[in-house]
Design a protein around this motif. Structure first.
Motif, short mmCIF file in Angstrom:
data_model
loop_
_atom_site.label_atom_id
_atom_site.label_comp_id
_atom_site.label_asym_id
_atom_site.label_seq_id
_atom_site.Cartn_x
_atom_site.Cartn_y
_atom_site.Cartn_z
N PHE A 48 0.84 -1.20 0.00
CA PHE A 48 0.00 0.00 0.00
C PHE A 48 0.88 1.25 0.00
CE2 PHE A 48 -2.27 3.22 2.58
CZ PHE A 48 -3.45 3.33 1.86
N LEU A 49 1.89 1.23 0.88
CA LEU A 49 2.81 2.37 0.95
C LEU A 49 3.54 2.55 -0.39
CD1 LEU A 49 4.31 4.45 2.89
CD2 LEU A 49 6.07 2.71 3.07
N ALA A 107 2.58 1.56 -3.28
CA ALA A 107 1.64 1.91 -4.35
C ALA A 107 1.40 3.41 -4.38
CB ALA A 107 0.33 1.17 -4.16
N LEU A 108 1.47 4.04 -3.20
CA LEU A 108 1.18 5.47 -3.16
C LEU A 108 2.44 6.34 -3.12
CD1 LEU A 108 -1.93 5.48 -0.83
CD2 LEU A 108 -1.86 5.98 -3.27
N THR A 109 3.61 5.74 -3.01
CA THR A 109 4.81 6.57 -2.93
C THR A 109 5.83 6.24 -4.01
OG1 THR A 109 5.78 5.05 -1.34
CG2 THR A 109 4.63 6.96 -0.45
N GLN A 112 6.39 4.85 -8.30
CA GLN A 112 5.72 4.57 -9.58
C GLN A 112 5.74 3.10 -9.94
OE1 GLN A 112 6.22 7.30 -12.85
NE2 GLN A 112 7.27 8.74 -11.52
N TYR A 148 -0.82 -8.08 -4.27
CA TYR A 148 -1.62 -6.98 -3.72
C TYR A 148 -2.47 -6.27 -4.78
CZ TYR A 148 -2.79 -2.65 -1.34
OH TYR A 148 -3.47 -1.59 -0.81
N ILE A 153 -10.20 5.27 1.80
CA ILE A 153 -9.25 4.33 1.20
C ILE A 153 -8.54 3.56 2.32
CG2 ILE A 153 -7.07 5.64 1.03
CD1 ILE A 153 -8.79 4.06 -1.94
N THR A 154 -8.40 2.28 2.14
CA THR A 154 -7.72 1.45 3.14
C THR A 154 -6.72 0.55 2.43
OG1 THR A 154 -9.34 -0.31 2.94
CG2 THR A 154 -9.76 1.34 4.64
N LEU A 204 -7.61 -0.31 -1.62
CA LEU A 204 -6.90 0.51 -2.60
C LEU A 204 -6.79 -0.16 -3.98
CD1 LEU A 204 -5.19 3.12 -3.23
CD2 LEU A 204 -3.20 1.74 -2.65
N LEU A 250 -5.39 9.86 -8.04
CA LEU A 250 -6.18 9.85 -6.81
C LEU A 250 -6.23 11.26 -6.23
CD1 LEU A 250 -4.74 6.72 -4.95
CD2 LEU A 250 -6.87 6.86 -6.24
N ILE A 272 -6.71 12.54 -2.73
CA ILE A 272 -6.81 11.96 -1.38
C ILE A 272 -6.90 13.07 -0.35
CG2 ILE A 272 -5.82 10.30 0.23
CD1 ILE A 272 -3.96 9.35 -1.95
N LEU A 324 -8.41 9.33 3.48
CA LEU A 324 -7.64 8.35 4.23
C LEU A 324 -7.65 8.74 5.71
CD1 LEU A 324 -4.36 6.76 3.14
CD2 LEU A 324 -4.56 7.58 5.47
N ILE A 341 3.18 7.66 4.10
CA ILE A 341 2.96 8.25 2.77
C ILE A 341 3.19 9.76 2.83
CG2 ILE A 341 1.20 8.69 1.02
CD1 ILE A 341 0.01 5.94 1.93
N LEU A 385 -2.74 18.48 9.36
CA LEU A 385 -3.86 17.79 8.70
C LEU A 385 -5.15 18.56 9.01
CD1 LEU A 385 -2.89 14.10 9.49
CD2 LEU A 385 -2.64 15.34 7.34
N LEU A 445 -0.59 8.59 -10.08
CA LEU A 445 0.20 7.36 -10.00
C LEU A 445 0.50 6.75 -11.35
CD1 LEU A 445 -1.47 5.54 -7.03
CD2 LEU A 445 0.84 6.43 -7.13
#
Lengths: 687, 826
Positions: free
Chosen positions: A607-608, A610-612, A614, A624, B623-624, B628, B638, B640, B672, B683, B694, B702
C-alpha cells in the motif's frame, strides 16, 4: 491370427463380438505373413518394459509388450543367484510425502496406484527376488498392461516406408515366424548375456549363472573368484564360512559404492570378504587383467593360475606348463584351487538386431551397453529407444539409470518425448508468476525423487517468459539433451532458463576417495559450492546452450558454463527449507539473475509503495494489486517492528526525524528498491 | 544577453588568470568568512577579466543566513576556478543600484571585471552545488551548449563531425550535484570537447536510454566521423556523475583505443592502471594477427571506459605463459598477479571485466569503513516475521488437518474450506495465522468446515487439486465445482467470503414481497454488512438466455456480492415500480438506502460482472490497505484527503458537491483516515519529508508521471477553492511538490558469485585450501584411470617383472606409487 485378434481387442473393446467372430469367418493362413501393426512395441516385460507399458497405457496409445517368458520379470526368477536383492526397501522415513518417500524406495515402479508400492510386498530391507517377481506380476495384471508372454522376438529388422513416423518401420519376428510392424521400438531387454572372458582354461571355470549356490559344495575348498562386482562378492559371502579361503581376482581395484556414490559398485552388504581380507583371515583380493591369464588343471583335478604368455611358449601338457612360481617363489596365486568361479556380469544381447538398425556397442567404458543419445534414442536409427538397464551407457558409473529406482524416471522422460514427437502433447509443465520461483525450486529439491535418484542426468528446467514476470516449470528433463529442449518438449526457451540439478561435490566421489575425511561437510552458505554430499545446484543461462556448448563443456561439469551458478549448501537431513541457510541465498541468486526484487511484502508495505512509488516489486504487483495481498496478523506485525523491517506508523509523529522507509539504520536493511535512493529525490524540481 | 556575449570573448583571459588566482587561494582561504565590503570598495576591487560573485545585502537577515552559510562554503571551490566571492554590505550610507529595493535584496550578481554577467535570485543558489554549478554554467556559456530538442543535438553532432568529440550529458535539473560535476569537467575539458547539456528527459529517451531516472553522460566519438551521413559512435559512462568519475571517463576516452605490446603483461602499464581500471590483453599470433586485431578492436569498443585493451603479440614474447590462454587479465591493484584465461567469446571477456568492477566497488565500500552488507541477514519482512514467530503455539486444532486418506471423504461429506499451504513457505505460514483467526471467529457458528492441507507432506493431494503454488484457499460445496478464493489473504476478507457463501448466489426470490425484503436488506440481515450492495436481477420468465448470463455472473461473484434473481409472472410489478424495462438489475446500496436500476438488454455475463463490480465501488470511499487495489484499477489520479480521524463533514460536503457537478470525473476522490490506516503517515512523510498539518488534500498521479500536488495548506478546503485549484492543476499552472521515484526494484543485495569462486581455484594454484586443489586431481585421475589400469601389466616387457606386481606387499607399494604419480601431476 489369434494374436492380431487379441491386439484389436485392446484397441476396441466395444467390438468384442465382431472380433470373436472374425477368426471363424476368415480362416486364411496367408494373413499370418501380414505383420500386425503397433505404434509402440516394447521388447521385454521386465521393470523397464512394464514401466513404459504403464505410461503408454495411461496415454491411451497403441502398444504391445513382447516377453519370451511366461510371466514378467523373468530375470528375477533366476537372479540374483542367492535370491537377495540389494536395492533397499525402506518402508519408513518419518515423512508422509509420497514423492519424497520414493527417494528411498528402490524397487517400486511409478504408477497412480498406491497399492503398487513395493513396501506392500516385502518387509525385508533387502528384499527377496521372489517378491520382485510377484510385484511385477501384480503390476502388469492390476494395471491391465498388454503383454504378449511366451513370445520370443528372434529377429528385428528395418523396413523403409515413407508413411512411417520415422521413415521406417521396425519389423519384429517371433519364434513362430509371426511378424509385427512397429512405428517405435522400445528395447527393454536388459543385459542378458553373461560376460565371458576368453582365456586358456576358461572351460574349467564355473559361471555365476550355473554355479552351485549350496555352501555344502564348497566345504574345505580353495576358491578363486574372477570378478569384483556385487555378484562376485555376493557369491563369496555365501561360502565365506565353509571355504579354506577365497581369492578374488579382477582387472581393476575394487570400487566401493559408498566411496563412488554409485549403487552399481560394491555395496557394503556384500563386502564381508573385504573385512576378512584386511583382518588377515586368509581371504584376499588381487588385481590383474583376466585376458592375460591361463588356468591349467593338474592330475589331481586342481587348478593352477598361470599366464597365457607361458602357454604360448611351451607345450600345452597340463602338468608341464611353466608356472609363475617357478621363477618367483613368492608368487601370490601359487596355491592350487579346487574351484574357479566366474562372476563377470552381463552384456546386452545384440544378436537379434539386424545390421540395418545400426545398433552398436557403447564407448570404451560401457561396451556392454548399446550406444544411445542423451534422449535414450539409438544413434543408429530414429525411433529406436533403449530403456532400463540396457540404457545405462548414458550414466554408467555415475547415476542410477541402470537400476529400477533410476530408470523408472528415464522411461517417463522418454515417454514424454514420444508424446511430444508423435502426438503433439507438449512436455508437462506448470506456469507460475515469478514470485513463486524460489518456492517452486525449494519444493522440488525437497521432495522430487527423480532429481534425487537420477542426479546429474535428469534435471528440472525453468523457462522464463518475456521480461521474467512468469515462468514455466518442467520436471525431469534429460539434461544432456538441453540443446534440443525446444524440439523435445515443444516449449520455447527464448528468455533465459534455470536448470535445477542435484550433484555430489566434484572431489567427493571416486574408487579410492576417503569419504569420511575430517571437515567433509560444509555449513556456511558462502562455502556452499564446496558442498560434498548430494545437494541442489542451479544453473542460469541467458540463452539455451547449443549442442556444441553441451558437447564441449568443461571437464567434470554436467552442463556448459552457465551465466551464473548457485549451490544450495549440503544438508545432513537433505531438508533444504531453512529460511536463512537455504531459501535466502537462493532468492538472492534468482534476484541477481533476473535483476529484480523477489522479496515478499505485507499488504501494508505494498500500500505504501503503491502510493509513494511509480513501480511496485513483483510480489505487490502479482499479489496486492490483484487484491490478493498478504494482510498479516497483529503478532506478525509486532515481530516486524521489532526486527526493524516494518515501521510502527502509529507512533510516527510530528517532530520525528522523518525517516524514509528507504533509509538505512545500522543493522537494518532497506525496504526500498536496491540502488541507493538517488539524491535527486530530495532536490527541488522547480530548478 | 549582452553581458554573456562579452563574457565569452574575454573568457580565455580568465583561464590564463587562473594560475595567478591560485596563488591567492592560500591567503584567501585562510580567512574564515567572506570579505565584507561596501559597494564602493567592492567596485574598486574588481579586476578586469576576473570573475566575481557578489551578494548584496542590507543586514544579516535571519532568512538570508542559511544562504550566507552556503555561499561561505562555496567560496573555496569557486576560488579554485579563479572566481572570488564577496559579500557587499548595503547598510552603510553608500547605495548602489544593486542594493535595490526590498524585493531584489535576495540577489547575487556575477561580474567579470566590471561587467555584470548574470543575476541570480538567491533561491536558485540553494546550496554549494547549486552555486558552483550556476556560476560555472554562466561563465562557460560557449563551452557548454544547453539544448532542449533532439534537433539541437543532431545539429551539434553534424557540425562537429570530423572536427571534435562531444560530451553529452543529461541532468535532472540545473544546480544538482551532477550538474556541478559536469560543469567542473567542462571547465577543464571545455576547450578540447564540445560539452552539451540537457535537462529534457524526452531527449534522453529519444537516444534510447532506458533508465531515465539518473543523470547520464555520453561521449560522442564525432571526430573520426568523416561521412556526414554516419552517426557518431556513443559511449555511455556507466558510473555515477561525479567530478572524479567524469575525469576518469574522459581520460580513458582520450587514451588510444587499442595498443599493441610485445612485452610481459606484468610489466605493461597504461593510463588505465593509473585510473584504477584493469587491462585486458588479447593474445595474438602472427598467423591470426588480422582476425585478432579485429576482435581486439571490437572488445576495446565494448570495454571503452571500463578497461584498457591491448593486443599482445605472442610470437615475439619471451615470457612463458599457458599455451591455451587467449586473454590475459591484469587488475589495477598493485601486486596482484596477472590472470591467464581461456575465454571463448567476447561476452565472456566483457562480463569478466564487469564482474570484476563489481568486486572493486564492494572493496571500496569496505575501505570507506561502511561494513559490507551481510547477505545472510534476512531482508524479507514476511520470512523474518514468520521465523520470529515460529515458537508460538497456534490453536491449530480449530481447523481440521486433512491427509491423503481423509481429504476426499471430508470435502465430500461437508461443505469445507481448505487452505493449501506448505510448512516451509513463509507467505503461506503468515496466512495460516489469519486463517486460524477466522476459525476462532467462526468457532461454533459456521456450517462450513475449516480444514487445511500441508502440501509439504501431502504433495499428491495438492497436485490432484491442481494446487501448485501456496497459499491457496478453495471452497468445496456439495454438488458444485470447487471455488478458489481470490480475495485478500487476511482475516476480514476471508471471513466475508465464507459468510457470503452461506447463501447460494444468485438467491432465487419467489415473491414481490420477498424481493422488497431482499432489497431492503431484511432478508439477509446478518450478511448485508459484508456486501456493500445487494443485486437483484429482474427477468420475465421467458428470458432464459438473459437469466443464464445473470446466473453465471452471480456464480462468479460468489463470496463478494449478494445477488438474487426474480422471474415470476408478476415481475412487471417490480419493473414498473423502479421504472425499468426488462431484463434489468436493481442495485440496493444498504448504507445509503438507495436503490438504482440498470437495464440489461443483451449483456453478457462478463459485462454483468463488470457492471456489478463497478457499481459496488463507492464514489468517495475511505481508502484502506484492503480496498486501494480496487480503486487503482480505475487508472485515474487519486484525490486523497488525509485526515487524522474521521473526516470533517464540511470537507466531505465540498467534495461530494464537486463530484455531483462532475468536476471530479477525471480523478478518483477518496479520503484516508490515519487512525484506521496509520501507514498513511509514511505516505505523507514521503511526500512532505515532515508530517504536514492535517487535514490535507493531495492529488497523486500514479499512473502517468508520478507527480504529487498538494492543495495549499493556507487555503480552506471549500468547494470554490478546490475547484479553482483543480482548474489550475488541469491547466498545468500548479507545480508539483514531489515526483514519485520511478526506480525499478532491483535485487536488494548481491548474491554469492560461486562461479568466480570456482574460477579462482582453477586459475590459481595450490596456495588454496586442501579440498580445492584435490578438485583438479580428481578430474585427471578419472581420465587416467583406464589407461593406467591397463599399462600396469601390458606394457611391461617380461613375465618376471610382471609377476612382481602380484606379490601382495609389492602391490601395495605400486598402488602408493601410482597415487604419488597422480599427485605430482598437479
Amino acid at each position: 491370427m489369434g494374436l492380431s485378434a487379441a491386439a484389436l481387442l485392446w484397441g476396441l473393446p466395444g467390438l468384442l463380438l465382431t472380433i470373436a467372430l472374425h477368426p471363424a469367418l476368415s480362416p486364411c493362413p496367408a494373413q499370418a505373413s501380414v505383420p500386425a501393426h503397433r505404434d509402440y512395441c516394447v521388447l521385454g516385460a521386465g521393470p523397464a518394459g512394464l514401466q513404459m507399458a504403464y505410461f503408454l497405457q495411461r496415454a491411451g496409445r497403441d502398444y504391445a509388450v513382447f516377453e519370451r517368458a511366461p510371466g514378467p520379470g523373468s530375470f528375477f526368477t533366476r537372479y540374483p543367484r542367492h535370491g537377495k536383492l540389494i536395492s533397499i526397501n525402506k518402508r519408513y522415513t518419518g515423512k508422509a510425502n509420497a514423492e519424497f518417500n520414493l527417494r528411498h524406495d528402490w524397487n517400486s515402479l511409478l504408477s497412480h496406484d498406491p497399492r503398487l508400492l513395493f513396501r506392500h510386498y516385502s518387509n525385508a530391507y533387502f528384499p527377496d527376488a521372489g517378491d520382485m517377481v510377484r510385484y511385477l506380476g501384480d503390476f502388469a495384471d492390476r494395471l491391465g498392461l498388454h503383454v504378449l508372454y511366451n513370445t520370443t522376438i528372434a529377429h528385428v529388422t528395418l523396413n523403409k516406408d515413407q508413411r512411417a513416423w520415422n521413415g521406417h518401420y521396425f519389423i519384429l519376428t517371433d519364434q513362430k515366424g509371426q511378424a509385427y510392424q512397429c512405428s517405435v521400438l522400445l528395447v527393454a531387454t536388459g543385459l542378458s548375456v553373461p560376460n565371458q572372458v576368453d582365456f586358456p582354461g576358461s572351460e574349467y571355470v564355473d559361471g555365476y549363472e550355473s554355479m552351485s549356490v549350496d555352501p555344502k559344495d564348497f566345504v574345505g575348498q580353495n576358491v578363486l573368484i574372477l570378478g569384483r562386482g556385487n555378484s562376485a562378492f555376493e557369491t563369496a559371502e555365501n561360502i565365506l564360512g565353509v571355504t579354506n579361503f577365497i581369492h578374488m581376482l579382477s582387472r581393476s581395484r575394487v570400487r566401493l559404492s559408498w566411496a563412488t556414490h554409485y549403487v552399481g559398485d560394491l555395496r557394503a552388504i556384500n563386502n564381508g570378504l573385504l573385512d576378512t581380507y584386511q583382518l588377515k583371515s586368509l581371504d584376499g583380493l588381487l588385481e590383474s587383467d583376466l585376458t592375460d591369464l591361463a588356468i591349467v588343471k593338474d592330475h589331481e583335478g586342481k587348478f593352477h593360475v598361470t599366464l597365457k604368455f607361458f602357454l604360448e611358449e611351451g607345450n600345452r601338457s597340463a602338468d608341464a606348463v611353466p608356472l609363475p612360481q617357478d621363477d618367483n617363489d613368492n608368487f601370490a596365486l601359487r596355491v592350487a584351487y579346487d574351484r574357479v568361479i566366474r562372476c563377470l556380469g552381463w552384456n546386452f544381447d545384440f544378436s537379434i538386431f539386424s545390421k540395418s538398425l545400426r545398433l552398436s556397442a557403447g564407448g570404451e567404458l560401457s561396451k556392454k551397453y548399446p550406444l544411445v543419445k542423451a534422449s535414450y534414442e539409438s544413434k543408429g536409427s530414429r525411433g529406436l529407444f533403449v530403456l532400463g538397464t540396457a540404457s545405462h551407457s548414458v550414466d554408467y558409473r555415475k547415476s542410477a539409470g541402470g537400476f529400477i529406482h533410476g530408470f523408472r524416471y528415464t522411461v517417463r522422460a522418454v515417454h514424454r518425448l514420444l508424446e511430444q514427437r508423435h502426438h503433439g502433447v507438449t512436455w508437462p509443465s506448470t506456469e507460475h508468476p515469478i514470485t513463486q520461483l524460489a518456492s517452486a525450486i525449494i519444493r522440488r529439491v525437497n521432495e522430487a525423487s527423480g532429481l534425487y535418484q537420477m542426479f546429474s542426468v535428469l534435471a528440472d528446467v525453468v523457462l522464463l517468459e518475456e521480461n521474467a514476470t512468469a515462468f514455466e516449470y518442467l520436471e525431469e528433463f534429460p539434461m544432456q539433451a538441453l540443446a534440443q529442449l525446444e524440439t523435445i518438449t515443444g516449449r520455447r526457451a527464448r528468455h533465459g532458463l534455470f536448470v535445477i540439478n542435484m550433484e555430489y561435490g566434484r572431489n567427493f566421489s571416486g574408487p579410492d576417495k576417503d569419504v569420511f575425511f575430517h571437515d567433509r561437510s560444509v555449513g556456511h552458505t558462502e562455502d556452499a559450492w564446496l558442498s560434498n554430499f548430494l545437494h541442489p545446484v542451479i544453473y542460469y543461462y541467458r540463452h539455451l546452450p547449443t549442442e556444441q556448448e553441451v558437447r564441449f563443456r568443461p571437464a567434470g561439469w554436467p552442463l556448459p558454463r552457465p551465466t551464473a551458478i548457485h549451490h544450495i549448501v549440503e544438508d545432513f537431513l537433505t531438508d533444504w527449507t531453512a529460511p536463512v541457510g537455504h531459501i535466502l541465498p537462493l532468492r538472492r541468486f534468482l534476484e541477481n539473475c533476473l535483476d529484480t526484487d523477489l522479496r515478499s511484502f505485507y499488504a501494508e508495505s505494498c500500500f505504501l509503495f503503491a502510493l509513494t512509488r511509480q513501480k511496485l516489486p513483483p510480489f505487490c504487483q502479482q499479489g496486492y494489486l490483484r487484491t490478493q495481498g498478504l494482510v498479516g496478523t497483529e503478532s506478525l506485525r509486532q515481530h516486524g517492528v521489532e526486527s526493524g523491517l516494518l515501521r510502527d506508523y502509529a507512533t510516527v509523529g510530528r517532530g520525528d526525524s522523518g525517516q524514509q522507509p528507504g533509509d538505512r539504520r545500522p543493522g537494518q536493511h532497506p525496504l526500498a528498491p536496491g540502488p541507493p535512493v538517488s539524491p535527486f529525490d530530495s532536490n527541488k524540481e522547480e530548478l | 544577453m549582452q553581458p554573456q556575449l562579452m563574457m565569452s570573448s574575454s573568457f580565455s583571459v580568465l583561464r590564463v588568470g587562473i594560475s595567478f588566482v591560485m596563488m591567492c587561494i592560500f591567503y584567501m582561504s585562510a580567512v574564515d568568512s567572506l570579505p565584507e565590503l561596501s559597494p564602493q570598495k567592492f567596485f574598486s576591487t574588481l579586476q578586469p577579466g576576473k570573475a566575481t560573485l557578489a551578494y548584496f545585502c542590507q543586514a544579516d537577515f535571519p532568512s538570508t543566513s542559511v544562504f550566507l552559510e552556503e555561499l561561505n562554503e562555496a567560496d573555496k571551490p569557486l576560488q579554485d576556478y579563479g572566481i572570488s566571492v564577496t559579500k557587499v554590505n548595503c547598510v552603510t550610507k553608500e547605495t548602489s543600484r544593486y542594493c535595490g529595493s526590498e524585493k531584489n535584496l535576495m540577489k547575487a550578481y556575477l561580474f567579470r571585471g566590471h561587467i555584470l554577467l548574470r543575476e541570480f535570485p538567491t533561491d536558485t543558489l540553494f546550496n554549494v552545488d547549486a552555486i558552483v554549478a550556476h556560476v560555472l554554467f554562466a561563465l562557460l556559456f560557449n563551452e557548454v551548449k544547453y539544448i532542449t530538442t533532439l534537433g539541437d543535438l543532431q545539429n551539434t553532432e553534424n557540425a562537429l563531425k570530423g572536427k571534435a568529440n562531444i560530451a553529452f550529458s543529461y541532468v535532472r535539473a540545473i544546480g544538482t550535484p551532477e550538474h556541478r560535476a559536469v560543469m567542473e569537467a567542462a571547465f577543464v575539458y571545455g576547450t578540447t570537447y564540445q560539452f552539451v547539456l540537457t535537462t529534457e528527459i524526452a531527449l534522453l529517451q529519444s537516444i534510447g536510454t532506458e533508465d531515465i531516472e539518473y543523470a547520464h553522460l555520453y561521449f560522442f566519438h564525432c571526430k573520426p566521423v568523416l561521412d556526414l551521413t554516419q552517426q557518431c559512435r556513443r559511449t555511455l559512462m556507466e558510473q555515477s556523475l561525479t567530478t572524479l568519475n567524469i575525469h576518469r571517463f574522459i581520460k580513458t576516452m582520450e587514451a588510444p583505443l587499442l595498443t599493441e605490446v610485445a612485452e610481459d603483461p606484468q610489466q605493461v602499464s597504461t593510463v588505465h592502471l593509473q585510473l584504477g581500471l584493469p587491462l585486458v590483453f588479447i593474445v595474438s599470433q602472427q598467423a591470426t594477427y588480422e582476425a585478432d586485431r579485429t576482435t581486439a578492436e571490437w572488445v576495446a569498443w565494448r570495454l571503452l571506459g571500463k578497461a584498457g585493451v591491448l593486443l599482445l603479440l605472442r610470437d615475439s614474447l619471451e615470457v612463458d605463459f599457458p599455451k591455451n590462454a587467449n586473454v590475459v587479465f591484469k587488475r589495477a591493484e598493485e601486486g596482484v598477479p596477472v590472470e591467464f584465461l581461456v575465454l571463448s567469446n567476447i561476452d565472456l571477456i566483457v562480463s569478466r571485466v564487469e564482474s570484476n568492477m563489481h568486486i572493486e566497488e564492494m572493496h571500496e565500500d569496505e575501505d570507506n569503513d561502511i561494513e559490507g552488507p551481510d547477505m545472510d541477514i534476512q531482508d524479507d519482512e514476511v520470512a523474518e516475521t514468520v521465523y520470529r514467530d515460529r515458537k508460538r503455539q497456534l490453536p491449530l486444532e480449530l481447523t481440521v488437518e486433512l491427509t491423503e486418506e481423509t481429504f476426499n471423504a471430508t470435502v465430500t461429506a461437508s461443505d469445507s474450506i481448505v487452505l493449501f499451504y506448505a510448512g516451509w513457505q513463509a507467505v503461506s505460514m503468515a496466512f495460516l495465522q489469519s486463517y486460524i483467526d477466522v476459525a476462532i471467529k467462526l468457532k461454533g457458528t459456521s456450517t462450513m468446515l475449516l480444514t487445511r492441507v500441508n502440501c509439504a507432506d501431502w504433495s499428491h493431494v495438492c497436485a490432484k487439486q491442481n494446487v501448485t503454488e501456496f497459499p491457496v484457499v478453495k471452497m468445496y460445496k456439495e454438488g458444485e465445482n470447487p471455488v478458489s478464493y481470490a480475495g485478500m489473504l487476511g482475516t476480514e476478507d476471508l471471513l466475508k467470503f465464507i459468510q457470503l457463501n452461506r447463501i447460494s448466489c444468485p438467491v432465487n426470490i419467489t415473491s414481490v414481497q420477498e424481493a422488497e425484503e431482499y432489497l431492503s436488506g431484511k432478508l439477509h440481515k446478518d450478511l448485508v454488512s459484508y456486501s456493500s450492495v445487494s443485486v437483484l436481477g429482474l427477468f420475465s420468465p421467458t428470458m432464459t438466455t438473459a437469466k443464464e448470463e445473470f446466473t453465471e455472473a452471480g456464480n462468479y461473484l460468489k463470496g463478494c456480492v449478494i445477488t438474487g434473481i426474480y422471474s415470476e409472472e408478476d415481475v412487471l410489478t417490480l419493473s414498473n415500480k423502479y421504472a425499468v424495462t426488462l431484463p434489468a438489475l436493481l442495485l440496493a446500496r444498504h448504507k445509503e438506502g438507495k436503490i438504482e436500476s440498470i437495464s440489461l438488454a443483451n449483456v453478457h455475463a462478463q459485462e454483468i460482472v463488470q457492471i456489478i463490480t463497478n457499481a459496488s465501488l463507492e464514489i468517495f470511499p475511505e481508502i484502506t490497505v484492503e480496498n486501494l487495489p480496487t480503486y487503482l484499477r480505475l487508472q485515474k489520479p487519486l484525490l486523497i484527503l488525509f485526515s487524522d480521524g474521521s473526516i470533517n463533514p464540511q470537507h466531505k460536503k465540498a467534495i461530494l458537491m464537486l463530484l455531483k457537478e462532475k468536476h471530479l470525473d477525471s480523478l478518483t476522490p477518496c479520503w484516508l483516515n490515519l487512525k484506521n490506516t496509520p501507514v498513511g503517515r509514511g505516505i505523507l512523510q514521503a511526500y512532505f519529508d515532515t508530517l504536514p498539518p492535517l487535514p490535507l488534500l493531495a492529488v497523486v498521479n500514479l499512473h502517468s508521471g508520478g507527480q504529487v500536488f498538494a492543495f495549499p495548506s493556507d487555503q480552506a478546503i471549500t468547494e470554490r477553492n478546490l475547484l479553482l485549484w483543480l482548474k489550475k492543476l488541469e491547466a498545468g499552472l500548479e507545480s508539483h511538490i514531489k515526483i514519485l521515484p520511478a526506480q525499478k526494484w532491483k535485487p536488494p543485495l548481491p548474491a554469492y558469485d560461486f562461479l568466480s569462486m570456482m574460477d579462482a581455484t582453477t586459475s590459481q594454484h595450490p596456495t588454496r585450501k586442501v579440498p580445492e586443489c584435490i578438485k583438479e586431481t580428481d578430474v585427471k585421475e578419472n581420465d587416467k584411470e583406464q589407461p593406467e589400469d591397463k599399462s600396469a601389466i601390458r606394457n611391461e616387457p617380461t613375465g618376471t617383472l610382471r609377476t612382481k606386481h602380484w606379490n601382495r606387499s609389492n602391490w601395495f607399494e605400486e598402488a602408493k606409487k601410482q597415487f604419488r604419480h597422480d599427485n605430482k601431476e598437479l
